[in-house]
Design an enzyme around this catalytic site. Sequence first.
Site, PDB file in Angstrom:
ATOM      1  N   SER A  60      -1.532   5.091 -14.610  1.00 14.40           N
ATOM      2  CA  SER A  60      -2.373   4.905 -15.802  1.00 14.40           C
ATOM      3  C   SER A  60      -2.825   3.475 -16.085  1.00 14.40           C
ATOM      4  O   SER A  60      -3.511   3.236 -17.079  1.00 14.40           O
ATOM      5  CB  SER A  60      -1.713   5.480 -17.066  1.00 14.40           C
ATOM      6  OG  SER A  60      -1.730   6.887 -17.057  1.00 14.40           O
ATOM      7  N   ASP A  86       0.856  -1.187   0.000  1.00 14.57           N
ATOM      8  CA  ASP A  86       0.000   0.000   0.000  1.00 14.57           C
ATOM      9  C   ASP A  86       0.894   1.240   0.000  1.00 14.57           C
ATOM     10  O   ASP A  86       1.616   1.486   0.966  1.00 14.57           O
ATOM     11  CB  ASP A  86      -0.878  -0.057   1.258  1.00 14.57           C
ATOM     12  CG  ASP A  86      -1.807   1.134   1.410  1.00 14.57           C
ATOM     13  OD1 ASP A  86      -1.671   2.132   0.658  1.00 14.57           O
ATOM     14  OD2 ASP A  86      -2.668   1.071   2.305  1.00 14.57           O
ATOM     15  N   ASP A  96      -5.470   7.513  -6.212  1.00 11.69           N
ATOM     16  CA  ASP A  96      -5.726   8.933  -5.941  1.00 11.69           C
ATOM     17  C   ASP A  96      -6.648   9.071  -4.723  1.00 11.69           C
ATOM     18  O   ASP A  96      -6.358   9.814  -3.780  1.00 11.69           O
ATOM     19  CB  ASP A  96      -6.348   9.573  -7.186  1.00 11.69           C
ATOM     20  CG  ASP A  96      -6.351  11.091  -7.172  1.00 11.69           C
ATOM     21  OD1 ASP A  96      -5.684  11.707  -6.312  1.00 11.69           O
ATOM     22  OD2 ASP A  96      -7.018  11.679  -8.048  1.00 11.69           O
ATOM     23  N   GLY A 129      -4.774   1.491 -14.144  1.00 15.13           N
ATOM     24  CA  GLY A 129      -6.073   1.135 -13.568  1.00 15.13           C
ATOM     25  C   GLY A 129      -7.196   1.580 -14.485  1.00 15.13           C
ATOM     26  O   GLY A 129      -7.298   1.153 -15.637  1.00 15.13           O
TER      27      GLY A 129
END
Length: 170
Positions: free
Chosen positions: A120, A9, A33, A122
């Site tokens: 980029s 994580d 995000d 996902g």
Amino acid sequence: MGMQVVHGDITRMEVDAIVNAANSGLLGGGGVDGAIHGAGGPAIMEACRAIRDSQGGCPTGDAVITTGGLLPAPYVIHAVGPVWRGGGDNEEELLASAYRNSIRRAAEKGLRTIAFPNISTGIYGFPRERAVDIAIAAVRDSLPQAPSIEQVTFVCFDDENYQLYRARLL
């Protein structure tokens, strides 16, 4: 000056800066995000709003730096990667640029350690294998101009990306 991959994580990384896969509006979103904004608290959003108010967001391929808020990392570098549209829209260069500009922002602050998510890959749909190759090459090419950076960590939340990076970095 090393590169490594970890499975985990990114919001828990104890580094000088973590990179956020941001959108050009800098106002938070889903995926990494949303996780970064959620874990870092309101200070990150306030800093993003100030950047947005002063320069109107962040163009695709560029990066801006803010406080890390409540995160273990004191800084967040918000990099805007491209949405994959089939490869004919300069997506590969824009993705490389997002990684290069993140390294540049970290170097401008004299930071030593930086952690990247899989930008980029996902919801933006960038093919994972191509994204891994672009990320590693762009970081490797940028490090000679960033002498303060000692360690770059690619943080993979999912096993597929972790295995792709592991195969290329070991």
